[in-house]
Design a protein around this motif. Sequence first.
Motif, PDB file in Angstrom:
ATOM      1  N   UNK A 173     -19.637 -43.281  20.858  1.00  0.00           N
ATOM      2  CA  UNK A 173     -20.197 -43.563  19.532  1.00  0.00           C
ATOM      3  C   UNK A 173     -19.094 -43.933  18.550  1.00  0.00           C
ATOM      4  N   UNK A 174     -17.981 -43.201  18.607  1.00  0.00           N
ATOM      5  CA  UNK A 174     -16.855 -43.556  17.735  1.00  0.00           C
ATOM      6  C   UNK A 174     -16.287 -44.923  18.117  1.00  0.00           C
ATOM      7  N   UNK A 175     -16.294 -45.217  19.429  1.00  0.00           N
ATOM      8  CA  UNK A 175     -15.831 -46.526  19.871  1.00  0.00           C
ATOM      9  C   UNK A 175     -16.702 -47.645  19.340  1.00  0.00           C
ATOM     10  N   UNK A 176     -18.012 -47.396  19.282  1.00  0.00           N
ATOM     11  CA  UNK A 176     -18.931 -48.389  18.729  1.00  0.00           C
ATOM     12  C   UNK A 176     -18.613 -48.642  17.261  1.00  0.00           C
ATOM     13  N   UNK A 177     -18.320 -47.574  16.536  1.00  0.00           N
ATOM     14  CA  UNK A 177     -17.941 -47.724  15.128  1.00  0.00           C
ATOM     15  C   UNK A 177     -16.688 -48.585  15.000  1.00  0.00           C
ATOM     16  N   UNK A 178     -15.688 -48.272  15.816  1.00  0.00           N
ATOM     17  CA  UNK A 178     -14.434 -49.013  15.741  1.00  0.00           C
ATOM     18  C   UNK A 178     -14.606 -50.471  16.107  1.00  0.00           C
ATOM     19  N   UNK A 179     -15.407 -50.736  17.129  1.00  0.00           N
ATOM     20  CA  UNK A 179     -15.643 -52.101  17.575  1.00  0.00           C
ATOM     21  C   UNK A 179     -16.256 -52.943  16.465  1.00  0.00           C
ATOM     22  N   UNK A 180     -17.105 -52.334  15.677  1.00  0.00           N
ATOM     23  CA  UNK A 180     -17.793 -53.057  14.609  1.00  0.00           C
ATOM     24  C   UNK A 180     -17.060 -52.987  13.272  1.00  0.00           C
ATOM     25  N   UNK A 181     -15.915 -52.311  13.247  1.00  0.00           N
ATOM     26  CA  UNK A 181     -15.158 -52.236  12.000  1.00  0.00           C
ATOM     27  C   UNK A 181     -15.854 -51.436  10.923  1.00  0.00           C
ATOM     28  N   UNK A 182     -16.496 -50.328  11.318  1.00  0.00           N
ATOM     29  CA  UNK A 182     -17.240 -49.507  10.373  1.00  0.00           C
ATOM     30  C   UNK A 182     -16.481 -48.236  10.030  1.00  0.00           C
ATOM     31  N   UNK A 183     -16.721 -47.707   8.843  1.00  0.00           N
ATOM     32  CA  UNK A 183     -16.165 -46.433   8.421  1.00  0.00           C
ATOM     33  C   UNK A 183     -17.261 -45.627   7.734  1.00  0.00           C
ATOM     34  N   UNK A 184     -16.949 -44.368   7.435  1.00  0.00           N
ATOM     35  CA  UNK A 184     -17.896 -43.504   6.726  1.00  0.00           C
ATOM     36  C   UNK A 184     -17.263 -42.969   5.455  1.00  0.00           C
TER      37      UNK A 184
END
Length: 366
Positions: free
Chosen positions: A274-285
């Motif tokens: 799930x964290x990898x998916x965030x990184x792949x899409x360039x997302x942050x929280x």
Amino acid sequence: MMLKIGIVGLPNVGKSTLFNALTKASVPAENYPFCTIDPSVGVVGVPDERLGALERFSKSEKTVPAAIEFVDIAGLVKGAALGEGLGNQFLANIRETDAILQVVRFFDDADVHHVEGDIEPYKDIEIINLELALADAEQVRKRRDKLTGDVKRGAKEAIAEDAVLAKLAQGFAAGKLALHAGLTDEEKKLVQNLNLLTMKPILYALNRKSGGHNLDELADGRASRAYELIEALGGRYVFVDAATERELNDVADDDRETFRQELGVTENGLADLIRGAYGTLGLISFFTTGADETRAWTITRGSTAPVAGAAIHNDFLTKFIRAEVIEWDKLLELGSYAAAREKGQVRVEGKEYVVADGDVMVFLHG
């Protein structure tokens, strides 16, 4: 901002098992191709230790994590772009997602049938990517056909779009994904309505068995060949043991880590995925926190404060005045907002402020 990720791969590589593990849902995951016919959808909270820390800090009544929507899409096979298997239907399902999670079989097991016969991960990746590219090439061809009349009449917009489509067509002919066709941001805008499959970011989930570590899981250079291909594609990968993670869903939270160690799974593959998916899409929280609620909000890295505020409410984009900002760990360290303000650690930021991952924010709008 709800991110939607399509789980794809060849039949019998562990897609539905992984989906079940992620969502704790119950969809068919039997050992035969095309078990999954209609895409199943599940919303998954993004694991984030910071959220729990802020909840305890604020003594919040409820906690709302950032979320990802996963779509379990049935197995693709060679020839899917030409309608083999249930190809056209599945490709249409993928087109509706924001990103692709490609599950790749990374284990030997004579009892689990492989649709291509041999276990060779890099070939599996090539098959899936080729089918996606062929489908995109057909989309591009159809669009160029529709533009022919306008191009002949000299319509500037049609000529500009056709030039981009021609560049994509050349890339597909050379075996490239749309991501690697060298389009500028402006050129991408001209073809974004096509929602090309190979323009979507891809995260590769290497599905291995418990206890496997790096090259130990697949011998004879098969693992290395897969890593090299993913690197050449500019992709990222994570390891996951889908079957074990699915079994762990039935274990109480307090016992899960002990069982994980007993089974030889040293990392939480789902959290990494799930964290990898965030990184792949360039997302942050970023976070908002208080007695009523602590919540994580998803934004694209590089977003300004008004754009971040719009994740909460659209009015925050157009009527933004300023935001109070403090890093999450600094807030916890100081013990209270009052102490943080007294020490000058709560900053007042304007419209140009670029939000950082982990910011705790309070917005003021007109």
